[in-house]
Enzyme design. Structure first.
Site, short mmCIF file in Angstrom:
data_model
loop_
_atom_site.label_atom_id
_atom_site.label_comp_id
_atom_site.label_asym_id
_atom_site.label_seq_id
_atom_site.Cartn_x
_atom_site.Cartn_y
_atom_site.Cartn_z
N GLU A 244 31.94 31.89 86.17
CA GLU A 244 31.65 33.03 87.06
C GLU A 244 32.84 33.28 87.99
O GLU A 244 33.13 34.43 88.34
CB GLU A 244 30.35 32.77 87.84
CG GLU A 244 29.13 32.93 86.93
CD GLU A 244 27.92 32.11 87.31
OE1 GLU A 244 27.84 31.61 88.44
OE2 GLU A 244 27.04 31.95 86.45
N SER B 207 22.34 26.70 79.98
CA SER B 207 20.92 26.79 79.61
C SER B 207 20.28 25.44 79.28
O SER B 207 19.42 25.36 78.40
CB SER B 207 20.74 27.78 78.45
OG SER B 207 21.13 29.07 78.86
N GLY C 277 23.24 30.85 81.68
CA GLY C 277 22.23 31.77 82.21
C GLY C 277 21.65 32.72 81.17
O GLY C 277 20.98 33.69 81.52
N LYS D 62 24.38 27.92 92.69
CA LYS D 62 25.03 29.24 92.76
C LYS D 62 24.71 29.92 94.11
O LYS D 62 24.63 29.21 95.10
CB LYS D 62 24.60 30.10 91.56
CG LYS D 62 24.80 29.32 90.24
CD LYS D 62 24.72 30.16 89.02
CE LYS D 62 24.93 29.25 87.80
NZ LYS D 62 25.09 29.99 86.58
N GLU E 98 31.30 24.31 79.43
CA GLU E 98 30.25 25.31 79.63
C GLU E 98 30.60 26.56 78.82
O GLU E 98 31.33 27.44 79.32
CB GLU E 98 30.13 25.67 81.11
CG GLU E 98 29.74 24.51 81.98
CD GLU E 98 28.98 24.98 83.22
OE1 GLU E 98 27.85 24.55 83.41
OE2 GLU E 98 29.53 25.81 83.96
N ASN F 146 23.92 23.14 90.01
CA ASN F 146 24.70 24.20 90.65
C ASN F 146 23.72 25.30 91.09
O ASN F 146 23.19 26.02 90.24
CB ASN F 146 25.72 24.72 89.63
CG ASN F 146 26.43 25.98 90.09
OD1 ASN F 146 26.39 26.33 91.27
ND2 ASN F 146 27.11 26.65 89.16
N HIS G 257 34.58 27.41 87.38
CA HIS G 257 33.32 27.88 86.78
C HIS G 257 33.56 29.27 86.18
O HIS G 257 34.31 30.07 86.76
CB HIS G 257 32.22 27.93 87.85
CG HIS G 257 30.87 28.16 87.25
ND1 HIS G 257 30.46 29.41 86.85
CD2 HIS G 257 29.86 27.31 86.94
CE1 HIS G 257 29.24 29.31 86.34
NE2 HIS G 257 28.85 28.05 86.38
P1 PGA Z 1 22.59 27.68 83.52
O1 PGA Z 1 23.96 27.63 84.34
O2 PGA Z 1 22.07 26.27 83.42
O3 PGA Z 1 21.69 28.58 84.32
O4 PGA Z 1 22.91 28.24 82.17
C1 PGA Z 1 24.90 26.61 84.14
C2 PGA Z 1 26.04 26.77 85.10
O5 PGA Z 1 26.35 27.90 85.48
O6 PGA Z 1 26.69 25.78 85.51
#
Ligand code: PGA
Length: 248
Positions: free
Chosen positions: A96, A208, A169, A11, A163, A9, A94
Site C-alpha cells: 500500500e 488474506s 485484502g 492499517k 505479500e 497490521n 508494504h
Molecule cells: P490482509 O492484509 O490480511 O487483509 O490481506 C495483509 C497485509 O496488508 O499485510
C-alpha cells in the site's frame, strides 16, 4: 532456530476504545513463548498500546518511518523516535505504501538503513502484482525488491514478508505450493549473501490469511509466521490463528 511470528497490521483502522477492547478480547489466552505476537497500530495509538502491552508479551511496531534521523521534515516520524517510544519493529515497503504513496526501492533502502541504525527490526515487505505473476515475472520482481537492501543486511536482523499484492485484502490467497516455492526462492537469495542470514531470517507470508487457511500456510517449511491485515482487527480470529500456530 527461528521463532514463529504472528504479526497484525491494523492499517488505518481503530480508536482508543478499539485498542482497549481488542486487548481485552485477545488477552483471554496465555501467550506461549515460541510464538511472538506483534501488533502494528496506527501512529496515534502506539504509546497507549505499548503501555497496555508491557506485561502481556505482545510486542508493538510502527507501520512506517522516515528515512532520516531528525530534521525539518514536517509530518514525518523518525525511527529513533519510534525506538524511544518502545517500538521494536517497523513495517517497510508494504504494497500500500509502494502503490499509493509511490515509495521506491531507493527510498526504502534509506528507510531500512535508518531504522537499523535506530535499533529497530525492519519487517521488509515484497510482493508481485497479479499482472506480474501472469506474465511470469514474479521471481524477477521479488529479486529486484529484495536486492536493493541485500548489502545492508549482511549482519543485521530483519524480517522479510512475502505479500503478493493480488492476495492483500482481496480474499484471494496464494496456494501453499505457490507460497513454499517463493519462500524457498527468497531464502536461497538470502543464502547467497550468507548462509547465516538465510538461517536466521524469518520469512512471513501475508495476504488474506484467515483462521480457515492458516494451518495449510503456516505449516510450510519455509514459512516462519504471518503478517495479517483484516483478520488481525478481529481479536477472536487473530486468536484462532495464534492457536493454529501452537498446534502445528
Ligand atoms: P490482509 O492484509 O490480511 O487483509 O490481506 C495483509 C497485509 O496488508 O499485510
Amino acid at each position: 532456530m527461528r521463532s514463529t511470528l504472528l504479526m497484525g497490521n491494523w492499517k488505518m483502522f481503530g480508536s482508543l476504545a478499539f485498542v482497549e477492547n481488542w486487548l481485552q478480547n485477545f488477552s483471554i489466552k496465555k501467550i506461549q513463548d515460541q510464538t511472538e505476537v506483534v501488533i502494528f497500530p496506527p501512529f496515534p495509538y502506539l504509546a497507549s498500546l505499548i503501555k497496555l502491552c508491557h506485561d502481556k508479551k505482545i510486542t508493538v511496531g510502527a507501520q512506517n518511518c522516515a528515512s532520516k534521523k531528525e530534521g525539518a521534515y514536517t509530518g514525518e516520524v523518525s525511527p529513533y523516535m519510534l525506538k524511544d517510544l518502545g517500538c521494536h519493529y517497523v513495517l517497510l515497503g508494504h504494497s500500500e505504501r509502494r502503490q499509493l504513496y509511490h515509495e521506491k526501492n531507493n527510498e526504502l533502502r534509506e528507510k531500512l538503513s535508518c531504522a537499523l541504525e535506530a535499533g529497530l527490526v525492519p519487517v521488509f515487505c515484497i510482493g508481485e502484482t497479479e499482472l506480474e505473476r501472469e506474465q511470469g515475472q514474479a521471481f524477477e520482481v521479488l529479486k529486484s525488491q529484495l536486492s536493493c537492501i541485500l548489502d545492508k543486511i549482511h549482519s543485521a536482523t530483519i524480517v522479510l514478508a512475502y505479500e503478493p499484492v493480488w492476495a492483500i485484502g482481496t480474499g484471494k490467497v496464494a496456494s501453499p505450493s505457490q507460497v513454499q516455492e517463493i519462500h524457498a526462492y527468497l531464502r536461497g537469495l538470502l543464502a547467497q549473501v550468507s548462509p547465516a542470514l538465510a538461517e536466521r531470517t524469518c520469512i512471513l507470508y501475508g495476504g488474506s490469511v484467515k483462521p480457515d487457511n492458516a494451518q495449510s500456510l503456516l505449516s510450510l517449511p519455509d514459512v516462519d509466521g504471518a503478517l495479517i491485515g483484516g483478520a488481525s482487527l478481529r481479536p477472536l480470529d487473530f486468536l484462532a490463528i495464534y492457536d493454529t500456530i501452537g498446534a502445528i
